[in-house]
Write a protein that holds these residues in place. Structure first.
Motif, PDB file in Angstrom:
ATOM      1  N   ALA A  91       0.804  -1.222   0.000  1.00 16.30           N
ATOM      2  CA  ALA A  91       0.000   0.000   0.000  1.00 16.30           C
ATOM      3  C   ALA A  91       0.839   1.275   0.000  1.00 16.30           C
ATOM      4  N   THR A  92       2.172   1.170  -0.051  1.00 10.62           N
ATOM      5  CA  THR A  92       3.004   2.377  -0.084  1.00 10.62           C
ATOM      6  C   THR A  92       2.837   3.080  -1.427  1.00 10.62           C
ATOM      7  N   PRO A  93       2.980   4.407  -1.454  1.00 11.13           N
ATOM      8  CA  PRO A  93       2.816   5.142  -2.713  1.00 11.13           C
ATOM      9  C   PRO A  93       3.761   4.673  -3.826  1.00 11.13           C
ATOM     10  N   TYR A  94       4.989   4.310  -3.488  1.00 12.61           N
ATOM     11  CA  TYR A  94       5.932   3.862  -4.516  1.00 12.61           C
ATOM     12  C   TYR A  94       5.428   2.591  -5.196  1.00 12.61           C
ATOM     13  N   MET A  95       4.914   1.651  -4.379  1.00 11.12           N
ATOM     14  CA  MET A  95       4.392   0.416  -4.959  1.00 11.12           C
ATOM     15  C   MET A  95       3.152   0.683  -5.803  1.00 11.12           C
ATOM     16  N   ILE A 100       3.822  -1.420  -9.271  1.00 10.12           N
ATOM     17  CA  ILE A 100       2.690  -2.197  -9.796  1.00 10.12           C
ATOM     18  C   ILE A 100       2.284  -1.747 -11.199  1.00 10.12           C
ATOM     19  N   PRO A 101       2.165  -0.419 -11.486  1.00  9.12           N
ATOM     20  CA  PRO A 101       1.841  -0.033 -12.867  1.00  9.12           C
ATOM     21  C   PRO A 101       2.889  -0.452 -13.893  1.00  9.12           C
ATOM     22  N   SER A 102       4.159  -0.506 -13.495  1.00  9.01           N
ATOM     23  CA  SER A 102       5.184  -0.916 -14.460  1.00  9.01           C
ATOM     24  C   SER A 102       5.021  -2.369 -14.877  1.00  9.01           C
TER      25      SER A 102
END
Length: 134
Positions: A91-95, A100-102
């Protein structure tokens, strides 16, 4: 300066076709014949517009993607001591905004939009992976 072997590769790409030239140079004997260099030139071409080739490359790309996702999941699971820690990490912003989008966006675009050429797919995946290192 050439220490041992030296290779320069030039690649020219237009749409679905690529051509490359490799320039090789190697000392014959740097100590005893410093002015003598053995050279070799190699050319190669490749076409991505062949359907069988494109399907094979898409399968290989999908396999690499599955391996990459599996690696990320195993890495995540081994670094987090509990399921709650895994959920917090996911749930971290980086993930949510980068990792995940990559993995997901290229596959979504391939499945739900008009057919994408392999060179466009490769460019989009490369741009998404570049976001991971920014």
């Amino acid at each position: 300066a050439i220490d041992r072997k030296y290779v320069v590769q030039m690649v020219i790409s237009r749409a679905e076709r690529m051509v490359g030239a490799e320039f090789h140079a190697e000392w014959v004997s740097r100590e005893w014949a410093p002015g003598v260099v053995k050279t070799r030139l190699a050319f190669w071409t490749y076409r991505f517009d062949n359907t069988a080739t494109q399907q094979t490359l898409v399968r290989l790309t999908a396999l690499a993607g599955v391996i990459c996702v599996a690696h990320e999941l195993v890495r995540l699971w081994t670094h987090c001591p509990s399921k709650q820690a895994v959920a917090w990490r996911l749930a971290t912003p980086y993930m949510l905004l980068v990792t995940i989008p990559s993995f997901v966006l290229p596959a979504v675009a391939e499945l739900y939009q008009r057919p994408m050429s392999f060179s466009s797919w490769l460019l989009w995946v490369s741009a998404n992976e570049l976001l991971m290192f920014v």
